[in-house]
Motif scaffolding. Sequence first.
Motif, short mmCIF file in Angstrom:
data_model
loop_
_atom_site.label_atom_id
_atom_site.label_comp_id
_atom_site.label_asym_id
_atom_site.label_seq_id
_atom_site.Cartn_x
_atom_site.Cartn_y
_atom_site.Cartn_z
N GLY A 289 0.80 -1.22 0.00
CA GLY A 289 0.00 0.00 0.00
C GLY A 289 0.83 1.27 0.00
N GLU A 290 2.12 1.15 0.30
CA GLU A 290 3.01 2.31 0.29
C GLU A 290 3.16 2.87 -1.12
OE1 GLU A 290 7.69 3.33 1.48
OE2 GLU A 290 6.85 1.34 1.84
N LYS A 291 3.21 4.20 -1.23
CA LYS A 291 3.40 4.85 -2.52
C LYS A 291 4.65 5.71 -2.48
CE LYS A 291 -1.52 4.87 -3.76
NZ LYS A 291 -2.69 5.70 -4.11
N ILE A 292 5.40 5.68 -3.58
CA ILE A 292 6.69 6.36 -3.66
C ILE A 292 6.69 7.30 -4.86
CG2 ILE A 292 9.19 6.04 -3.88
CD1 ILE A 292 8.59 3.05 -2.99
N ASP A 293 6.94 8.57 -4.61
CA ASP A 293 7.12 9.54 -5.69
C ASP A 293 8.60 9.56 -6.05
OD1 ASP A 293 7.26 11.67 -7.42
OD2 ASP A 293 6.57 13.18 -5.98
N HIS A 294 8.94 9.22 -7.28
CA HIS A 294 10.33 9.11 -7.68
C HIS A 294 10.97 10.46 -8.02
CE1 HIS A 294 9.97 4.86 -7.33
NE2 HIS A 294 9.01 4.80 -8.22
N VAL A 295 10.22 11.52 -7.91
CA VAL A 295 10.71 12.90 -7.87
C VAL A 295 11.20 13.42 -9.22
CG1 VAL A 295 12.30 14.54 -6.80
CG2 VAL A 295 11.34 12.65 -5.44
N ASP A 296 12.10 12.68 -9.88
CA ASP A 296 12.80 13.22 -11.05
C ASP A 296 11.94 13.12 -12.31
OD1 ASP A 296 15.22 13.56 -9.47
OD2 ASP A 296 15.37 11.38 -9.56
N GLY A 297 12.33 13.85 -13.33
CA GLY A 297 11.66 13.80 -14.63
C GLY A 297 12.65 13.92 -15.76
N VAL A 298 12.27 13.38 -16.92
CA VAL A 298 13.11 13.46 -18.12
C VAL A 298 12.22 13.84 -19.30
CG1 VAL A 298 14.57 12.21 -19.76
CG2 VAL A 298 14.77 11.75 -17.30
N THR A 299 12.59 14.88 -20.02
CA THR A 299 11.84 15.30 -21.20
C THR A 299 12.30 14.49 -22.40
OG1 THR A 299 11.62 17.54 -20.31
CG2 THR A 299 11.22 17.25 -22.67
N MET B 63 12.30 4.35 -19.34
CA MET B 63 12.52 5.63 -18.68
C MET B 63 11.92 5.61 -17.27
SD MET B 63 14.15 8.39 -19.40
CE MET B 63 14.13 8.63 -21.17
N ALA B 64 10.70 5.07 -17.15
CA ALA B 64 10.05 5.03 -15.84
C ALA B 64 10.80 4.10 -14.89
CB ALA B 64 8.60 4.58 -15.99
N ARG B 65 11.23 2.96 -15.39
CA ARG B 65 11.99 2.01 -14.56
C ARG B 65 13.30 2.66 -14.07
NH1 ARG B 65 13.71 -2.21 -11.22
NH2 ARG B 65 15.51 -3.28 -12.13
N ALA B 66 13.98 3.39 -14.95
CA ALA B 66 15.21 4.06 -14.55
C ALA B 66 14.94 5.15 -13.52
CB ALA B 66 15.92 4.64 -15.78
N LEU B 67 13.87 5.91 -13.71
CA LEU B 67 13.52 6.95 -12.74
C LEU B 67 13.18 6.36 -11.37
CD1 LEU B 67 11.34 9.26 -15.01
CD2 LEU B 67 13.61 9.80 -14.11
N SER B 68 12.66 5.12 -11.36
CA SER B 68 12.25 4.50 -10.10
C SER B 68 13.44 4.14 -9.22
CB SER B 68 11.41 3.24 -10.38
OG SER B 68 12.22 2.14 -10.80
N THR C 138 7.39 15.41 -20.68
CA THR C 138 8.32 15.13 -19.59
C THR C 138 7.78 13.96 -18.78
OG1 THR C 138 9.11 17.40 -19.45
CG2 THR C 138 9.43 16.02 -17.50
N ILE C 139 8.53 12.87 -18.78
CA ILE C 139 8.10 11.65 -18.09
C ILE C 139 8.52 11.72 -16.63
CG2 ILE C 139 8.37 9.14 -17.97
CD1 ILE C 139 8.89 9.17 -20.98
N ARG C 140 7.55 11.48 -15.76
CA ARG C 140 7.78 11.32 -14.33
C ARG C 140 7.19 9.98 -13.91
NH1 ARG C 140 9.71 16.11 -12.51
NH2 ARG C 140 9.23 17.94 -13.80
N ALA C 141 7.50 9.53 -12.71
CA ALA C 141 7.05 8.20 -12.31
C ALA C 141 6.77 8.13 -10.82
CB ALA C 141 8.10 7.15 -12.69
N TRP C 142 5.82 7.27 -10.48
CA TRP C 142 5.58 6.92 -9.09
C TRP C 142 5.24 5.43 -9.01
CZ3 TRP C 142 0.59 5.18 -7.99
CH2 TRP C 142 -0.45 5.60 -8.83
N THR C 143 5.39 4.86 -7.82
CA THR C 143 5.20 3.43 -7.62
C THR C 143 4.32 3.17 -6.41
OG1 THR C 143 7.29 2.75 -8.65
CG2 THR C 143 6.38 1.29 -6.99
N ALA D 41 3.87 5.86 -15.07
CA ALA D 41 4.56 6.98 -15.71
C ALA D 41 3.53 8.02 -16.12
CB ALA D 41 5.36 6.52 -16.92
N THR D 42 3.86 9.28 -15.91
CA THR D 42 2.94 10.37 -16.26
C THR D 42 3.68 11.45 -17.05
OG1 THR D 42 3.35 11.78 -14.33
CG2 THR D 42 1.79 9.95 -14.04
N LYS D 43 2.91 12.34 -17.64
CA LYS D 43 3.49 13.51 -18.32
C LYS D 43 2.99 14.80 -17.66
CE LYS D 43 -0.02 13.28 -21.99
NZ LYS D 43 -0.24 13.28 -23.46
N GLY D 44 2.72 14.73 -16.37
CA GLY D 44 2.24 15.89 -15.62
C GLY D 44 1.24 15.45 -14.57
N GLY D 45 0.67 16.43 -13.88
CA GLY D 45 -0.30 16.11 -12.85
C GLY D 45 0.36 15.72 -11.55
#
Length: 343
Positions: A201-211, A252-257, A284-289, A311-315
């Motif tokens: 149930g834990e959620k992790i914001d991976h913080v970084d982004g790559v365009t 990209m998302a896996r690397a950001l994680s 710009t790709i961002r990711a959370w898990t 993976a998201t492109k905003g929000g």
Amino acid sequence: MSKTNRGRFFEDYQLGEVLHHAVPRTVGEGERALYHALYPARHALYSADSFAQSSGLKASPLDDLIAFHIVFGKTVPDVSLNAVANLGYAQGRWLLPVWPGDTLRAESEVIGLKQNSNGKTGVVWVRTTGLNQHNEKVLEYVRWVMVRKGNLDAAAPETTVPDLPDVLTVEQLRVPEGLDFTHYDFAHAGEPHRWGDYEVGEKIDHVDGVTVEEAEHMIATRLWQNTAKVHFDTSARPDGSRLIYGGHVISMARALSFNGLANAQMIAGLNGGAHANPCLSGDTIRAWTEVLDKAETAAPGVGAIRLRLVATKGGAPFELRDEAGKYRPEVLLDLDYWALMPR
């Protein structure tokens, strides 16, 4: 008789046929270097022979997603050259590590067909297997693709939709022979967080982004020998854009994680996945898990952790669907996978 390949259309597939994909590929350290140049990939097991050897392997294997991309690329001329979209994945298993010097080839079995109500497209399900030079299975997965019809008057096939379990059990995962995290080096791995530190149930914001830029995605897609028209030919899509290869978003998302999951070293299983919305150059790709499940394995010091990678492109992070239950427009990828990490 034409000597060129127009690719298969929906009416060209038959349930149960096996497609033997062309052009085996010998892989080496060049693929590793290019992968690390294209993505911010830093997982230690795939970066250093010394780290892999201290974890019970003979050397550092090539990244799991390199194997996936190469096997996937082999299938494109026969499965998705005329695809409208790659719709999803299921039942993916990494069965053996891929080492520099291995030669990979692929074959696919058609396991499902369904013509869409518009009569212009249909969905094709295939089970793809990647094999090495010893005819050993290194990877298998199911994917389904929406494919154009070439002849709109062609009769619709009998609808067959495969029954695909939502989740692989931990017993179905293949832990590489010899893998041992008993003496795992957390300092060299980059983070102190082990299997027991994560809660379901834990959620992790991976913080970084790559365009994402046009040039890098086309280099990546060519690297995997993926010839799908929508990634290169601006006339292949109504809006004149080149669609970013979905696997590029996955990597990209896996690397950001890594930032938060540096010790989720190996991908062992792919339960399911969807490319929720198209990704285009400039996004710009961002990711959370989200942590979905945990299980012990028989390997010494090795735990399995089930993760939902988005993976998201905003929000805002952690927002997946709208009130109607549909993916939010900024969501690019929803991937459910098992990873191996130290207990």
